[in-house]
Design a protein around this motif. Structure first.
Motif, short mmCIF file in Angstrom:
data_model
loop_
_atom_site.label_atom_id
_atom_site.label_comp_id
_atom_site.label_asym_id
_atom_site.label_seq_id
_atom_site.Cartn_x
_atom_site.Cartn_y
_atom_site.Cartn_z
N UNK A 136 87.26 56.54 92.62
CA UNK A 136 86.31 55.84 93.37
C UNK A 136 86.44 54.48 92.84
N UNK A 137 86.71 53.42 93.77
CA UNK A 137 86.82 52.02 93.49
C UNK A 137 85.58 51.46 93.07
N UNK A 138 84.56 51.88 93.83
CA UNK A 138 83.30 51.13 93.49
C UNK A 138 82.65 51.49 91.97
N UNK A 139 83.02 52.71 91.62
CA UNK A 139 82.58 53.08 90.17
C UNK A 139 83.60 52.32 89.14
N UNK A 140 84.83 52.39 89.35
CA UNK A 140 85.91 51.70 88.49
C UNK A 140 85.54 50.18 88.36
N UNK A 141 85.19 49.43 89.64
CA UNK A 141 84.93 48.00 89.41
C UNK A 141 83.74 47.80 88.78
N UNK A 142 82.57 48.62 88.99
CA UNK A 142 81.49 48.58 88.33
C UNK A 142 81.58 48.78 86.85
N UNK A 143 82.40 49.69 86.23
CA UNK A 143 82.82 49.76 85.06
C UNK A 143 83.33 48.56 84.32
N UNK A 144 84.17 47.74 84.95
CA UNK A 144 84.93 46.77 84.73
C UNK A 144 83.80 45.43 84.33
N UNK A 145 82.87 45.25 85.49
CA UNK A 145 82.07 44.41 85.46
C UNK A 145 81.09 44.28 84.24
N UNK A 146 80.61 45.76 84.37
CA UNK A 146 79.72 46.19 83.24
C UNK A 146 80.35 45.91 81.90
N UNK A 147 81.46 46.27 81.35
CA UNK A 147 82.06 46.01 80.18
C UNK A 147 82.38 44.50 80.04
N UNK A 148 82.72 43.76 81.03
CA UNK A 148 83.01 42.51 81.07
C UNK A 148 81.62 41.47 80.79
N UNK A 149 80.62 42.15 81.26
CA UNK A 149 79.43 41.30 80.92
C UNK A 149 78.90 41.77 79.51
N UNK A 168 79.52 42.19 90.59
CA UNK A 168 78.17 42.92 90.45
C UNK A 168 78.41 44.18 89.93
N UNK A 169 77.41 45.14 89.45
CA UNK A 169 77.50 46.25 89.18
C UNK A 169 76.66 46.90 90.28
N UNK A 170 77.47 47.88 91.19
CA UNK A 170 77.05 48.70 92.22
C UNK A 170 76.49 49.92 92.12
N UNK A 171 77.46 50.83 91.40
CA UNK A 171 77.57 51.98 91.16
C UNK A 171 77.29 52.29 89.44
N UNK A 172 76.65 53.64 89.31
CA UNK A 172 76.88 54.14 88.00
C UNK A 172 78.39 54.56 87.75
N UNK A 173 79.10 53.69 86.80
CA UNK A 173 80.52 54.23 86.58
C UNK A 173 80.55 55.53 85.51
N UNK A 174 81.64 56.16 85.80
CA UNK A 174 82.04 57.29 85.37
C UNK A 174 82.07 57.22 83.66
N UNK A 175 81.36 57.91 82.64
CA UNK A 175 81.20 57.46 81.43
C UNK A 175 82.61 57.75 80.67
N UNK A 176 82.84 56.79 80.01
CA UNK A 176 84.16 56.80 79.40
C UNK A 176 84.05 57.62 77.91
N UNK A 177 84.77 58.87 77.90
CA UNK A 177 84.50 59.84 76.80
C UNK A 177 85.72 59.32 75.64
N UNK A 178 85.42 59.79 74.54
CA UNK A 178 86.13 59.72 73.37
C UNK A 178 87.56 60.22 73.57
#
Length: 236
Positions: A167-180, A8-18
């Protein structure tokens, strides 16, 4: 060790910039688009650097102090030297294609490095077991790490794969968000040129419900797109 993290997405992930993606220099993200997110997890430069440093630490006392061959210190420094040489060898010759974290958004799979020279592990992202590991002593913690459990090829004696030192929660939230794949792409300019194509794909599928739950809002890139998606959902 903590319990497994839910998908699940728990946190706002750090934006991935170009600027965080190749061909820019000094980055670890090889690719980031609407289909694949690929991260270089080889750490080859670090292995070589540490191997050289530890080699110097091992060799210097052997010559400086003329340690007695067979003595405890002599044996310890020889072991350190052998470990250092292995680190250098591994950093140079490990298959760099084996040392990548690959998120396949469309097929819902993840590939990530196994230990040393083994081929990478691959499986369904929804089946991946993940923990937040906490380091520290009694009564206090110093650092949290995101780690993958060897879900796809478990062994009797196995190790965890450290994925993030931030931040592990941000990183995991990013992965879950991307994979949804039923949600818009995560925040950041790296994905901007792919957002419209991704939106049209989901629109053609009548905006299916998200695959994973979220504690935060994951809106479309524009208010107009958001209204269009909400209109589809109200028709259900």
């Amino acid at each position: 060790m903590s319990k497994y993290q839910g998908h699940f997405i728990s946190n706002h992930p750090e934006p991935l910039m170009k600027e965080d993606v190749l061909p820019n220099k000094g980055v670890i993200v090889d690719k980031a688009d609407h289909s694949f997110y690929i991260e270089d997890a080889s750490g080859s430069g670090a292995y070589i650097f540490l191997g050289v440093v530890f080699s110097a630490i091992a060799i210097y006392p052997l010559y400086k102090y003329n340690l007695k061959e067979g003595g405890i210190l002599y044996v310890l420094f020889i072991i350190l030297l052998l470990i250092s040489l292995f680190m250098i060898f591994y950093g140079i010759f490990a298959n760099k294609e084996y040392k990548k974290v690959i998120l396949d958004r469309m097929n819902g799979t993840i590939t990530y490095p196994d230990s040393f020279f083994r081929k990478p592990l691959k499986g369904k992202f929804k089946d991946l077991k993940v923990i937040i590991s906490i380091s520290g002593g009694d009564g206090y913690s110093t650092k949290e790490y995101l780690k993958f459990v060897n879900t796809f090829s478990p062994r009797l004696v196995d190790s965890l794969k450290t994925v993030s030192y931030d931040d592990p929660y941000q990183h995991w939230s990013f992965m879950v968000w991307y994979m949804d794949k039923n949600r818009p792409l995560p925040p950041g300019t790296a994905f901007d040129e792919y957002r419209q194509q991704d939106f049209e794909r989901r629109k053609a599928d009548r905006f299916p419900k998200p695959l994973y739950p979220s504690n935060i809002s994951t809106p479309e890139a524009t208010p107009e797109q958001q209204k269009e998606r909400e209109r589809f959902w109200k028709e259900w």
